[in-house]
Design an enzyme around this catalytic site. Structure first.
Site, PDB file in Angstrom:
ATOM      1  N   SER B  17      48.947 -28.671 -44.232  1.00 51.80           N
ATOM      2  CA  SER B  17      48.373 -28.026 -43.046  1.00 51.80           C
ATOM      3  C   SER B  17      46.933 -27.614 -43.355  1.00 51.80           C
ATOM      4  O   SER B  17      46.052 -28.476 -43.415  1.00 51.80           O
ATOM      5  CB  SER B  17      49.235 -26.849 -42.550  1.00 51.80           C
ATOM      6  OG  SER B  17      49.196 -25.755 -43.414  1.00 51.80           O
ATOM      7  N   HIS B  44      49.743 -30.458 -39.810  1.00 53.27           N
ATOM      8  CA  HIS B  44      49.722 -29.523 -38.682  1.00 53.27           C
ATOM      9  C   HIS B  44      48.348 -29.578 -38.031  1.00 53.27           C
ATOM     10  O   HIS B  44      47.335 -29.512 -38.715  1.00 53.27           O
ATOM     11  CB  HIS B  44      49.935 -28.080 -39.167  1.00 53.27           C
ATOM     12  CG  HIS B  44      51.309 -27.841 -39.707  1.00 53.27           C
ATOM     13  ND1 HIS B  44      51.603 -26.779 -40.517  1.00 53.27           N
ATOM     14  CD2 HIS B  44      52.469 -28.523 -39.551  1.00 53.27           C
ATOM     15  CE1 HIS B  44      52.882 -26.809 -40.832  1.00 53.27           C
ATOM     16  NE2 HIS B  44      53.431 -27.857 -40.262  1.00 53.27           N
ATOM     17  N   ASP B 136      56.009 -24.484 -44.533  1.00 53.78           N
ATOM     18  CA  ASP B 136      56.646 -25.695 -44.007  1.00 53.78           C
ATOM     19  C   ASP B 136      56.651 -26.746 -45.120  1.00 53.78           C
ATOM     20  O   ASP B 136      55.737 -26.808 -45.930  1.00 53.78           O
ATOM     21  CB  ASP B 136      55.860 -26.208 -42.783  1.00 53.78           C
ATOM     22  CG  ASP B 136      56.639 -27.265 -42.002  1.00 53.78           C
ATOM     23  OD1 ASP B 136      57.841 -27.459 -42.261  1.00 53.78           O
ATOM     24  OD2 ASP B 136      56.023 -27.903 -41.128  1.00 53.78           O
TER      25      ASP B 136
END
Lengths: 290, 219
Positions: B17, B44, B136
């Site tokens: 991300s 992301h 994540d």
């Protein structure tokens, strides 16, 4: 050969001793059972998505395997209802992909103006967010009064929500941003009234909308349309069912009618690709030309 | 079969991300032009992001970079980018997209893609977690490891944002912790499974009839 799960780790999903061929068999049997006992046909849904949704239901019910879910579902109609919601409800947003709506305004709307009456089929409308988006767009372009939108979904529960037109108030900031980027011409808040935690959309937006149940898997074409709108529904189907639905759309579109798909859906893998021309280099907007 | 079978790999899934753009540019830039494993990047990003990420990555590699469309086949020697605002699921030899709700505020969710890669390709899966400011990917990397796959994590000390790789190392202490250049080197050294593997046919020799080790679906 399986590595044991570390106890206490909040792992979700299939057990660690895992055989994906066996799981595939279990899922096929479950879907066959649901079809034969209840008549709901999910056998041609995209395997990876349906598998993920099945596991979410298994976890929510505190079960451990697909086969356990099958035993419960076949004997407990209430379990089937919960699962039906899991499997048939697709999540969407108002003016999802604002760039698409902007392109629709710029390219499709001038074409729609050339027709005296515009029939739009919104297939798989779910809870209706994009039906209201289209109604707002047509209203702002002065086309609403000569349009009729047929909004269909397989699921009665979501259709009722779509009819009610009440969406979560906490999404309105996001939807307002989408609306502005989609080329909205007024103030988005004029279209709804806030009450408690809901935004109630103006009933004038659904004056020319007919909500009805329709199953893309089993039902046939029910009219001829100038526009078919089906965004992020076909992603939940496998390739064969996608082809079946493309055939249905092709039959249901008038010549030069417009087909609108989700931004990562494509006619590229469909045999109907040559029957359409692209109306935009990136947005998935096509016109039937043969 | 007397000797241990060579482990062959079918697919690489990479999650990142914050700071991911630079990390991904470095990683794909370090992969040789004849790299065969399909490499799937889950980054992301804002729900309205366009093709900019693919374009910036394509500048750095001769491997074709493609933004995934629904049901697209997974081809060898290709870099795939997960589209914004969809979950990316992996089936036997092709992709499926989903608009199911975000998982821990993320869509695409790295965990969702990693789970589906691990459950589809089992021990033939390679998972890579790079820089990022949340956690994540940790659970998904754990799943890949548990299915017998290979777990690689960017050394948090070298990451623009160490949170995500540090979380991955905590969740999968067995993961190899490497700088990006060494991650690329490791990937390059792997034996690709027969391309048929990406179409969902078993390719690994079955060491003693244990179905849990039959690639690509098993384990």
């Amino acid at each position: 050969m399986a590595v044991p799960v570390t106890p206490g780790k909040a792992l979700t999903g299939p057990p660690v001793t895992y055989n994906s061929d066996l799981e595939r068999l279990e899922i096929e049997l479950l879907l066959e059972g649901i079809f034969r006992h209840y008549g709901f046909d999910f056998r041609s849904y995209a395997y990876a998505s349906i598998r993920r949704r099945l596991w979410k239901r298994i976890e929510a019910e505190g079960l451990r395997t697909i086969s356990e879910l099958q035993a419960r579902v076949l004997h407990d109609p209430e379990m089937m209802e919960r699962l039906l919601l899991d499997l048939s409800v697709n999540v969407t947003a108002m003016f999802r992909d604002p760039g698409f709506y902007r392109a629709f305004r710029e390219i499709a709307i001038p074409l729609l103006r050339t027709w005296p009456f515009i029939r739009i089929w919104h297939a798989g409308c779910s809870t209706g967010e994009e039906v209201y988006s289209m109604a707002i767009l047509l209203h702002e372009e002065g086309l609403y009064d000569r349009a009729r939108i047929y909004a269909t979904d397989i699921n009665d529960v979501v259709l009722q929500q779509a009819k009610d037109g009440i969406f979560p108030l906490n999404r309105m900031q996001e939807y307002t941003e989408n609306y502005i980027r989609a080329g909205g011409k007024q103030s988005f808040s004029e279209y709804y009234t806030a009450k408690y935690d809901g935004a109630i959309f103006s009933p004038t937006l659904t004056r020319n909308v007919v909500f009805s149940q329709h199953n893309l898997v089993t039902d046939r074409s029910f009219s001829e349309f100038n526009v078919i709108f089906c965004r992020n529904v076909l992603i939940y189907f496998d390739r064969e069912l996608q082809d079946h639905v493309h055939a249905l759309f092709y039959e249901s579109l008038s010549m030069f009618g417009i087909l609108a798909l989700g931004s990562k859906e494509s006619l590229r893998f469909s045999k109907y690709e040559p029957c359409y021309e692209k109306l935009h280099p990136r947005e998935k907007m096509y016109r039937k030309v043969q | 079969m007397t000797s241990a079978p060579t482990v062959a790999y079918s697919i690489v899934v990479v999650g990142t991300s914050w700071g991911g753009l630079h990390a991904l540019r470095e990683l794909v830039g370090d992969l040789p032009a004849d790299f065969r494993l399909p490499t799937i990047l889950v980054q992301h990003r804002h729900r309205e992001s366009d093709h900019l990420l693919s374009t910036l990555l394509q500048e750095r590699t001769r491997l074709p970079v493609s933004e995934v469309e629904d049901k697209a086949p997974i081809e060898p020697g290709t870099v795939y980018v997960a589209p914004a605002d969809y979950h990316l699921l992996i089936d036997r030899g092709f992709f499926t997209l989903s608009t199911d709700p975000p998982v821990r505020y993320s869509r695409p969710s790295i965990d969702v893609t990693f789970y589906s890669a691990a459950d589809t390709y089992g021990p033939a899966t390679v998972g890579v977690v790079l820089t990022g400011a949340n956690s994540d990917g940790s659970r998904g990397l754990r799943r890949i490891f548990e299915r017998g796959g290979l777990a690689l994590v960017q050394d948090p000390a070298t990451a623009e944002s160490p949170t995500m790789p540090a979380a991955a190392v905590r969740c999968v202490p067995e993961a190899k912790v490497l700088r990006i250049a060494d991650i690329a080197r490791t990937l390059t050294s792997l034996t690709p499974a027969d391309p048929a593997a990406t179409r969902g046919h078993a390719v690994l020799p079955d060491p003693g009839g244990n179905s849990a080790r039959t690639a690509p679906g098993g384990a």
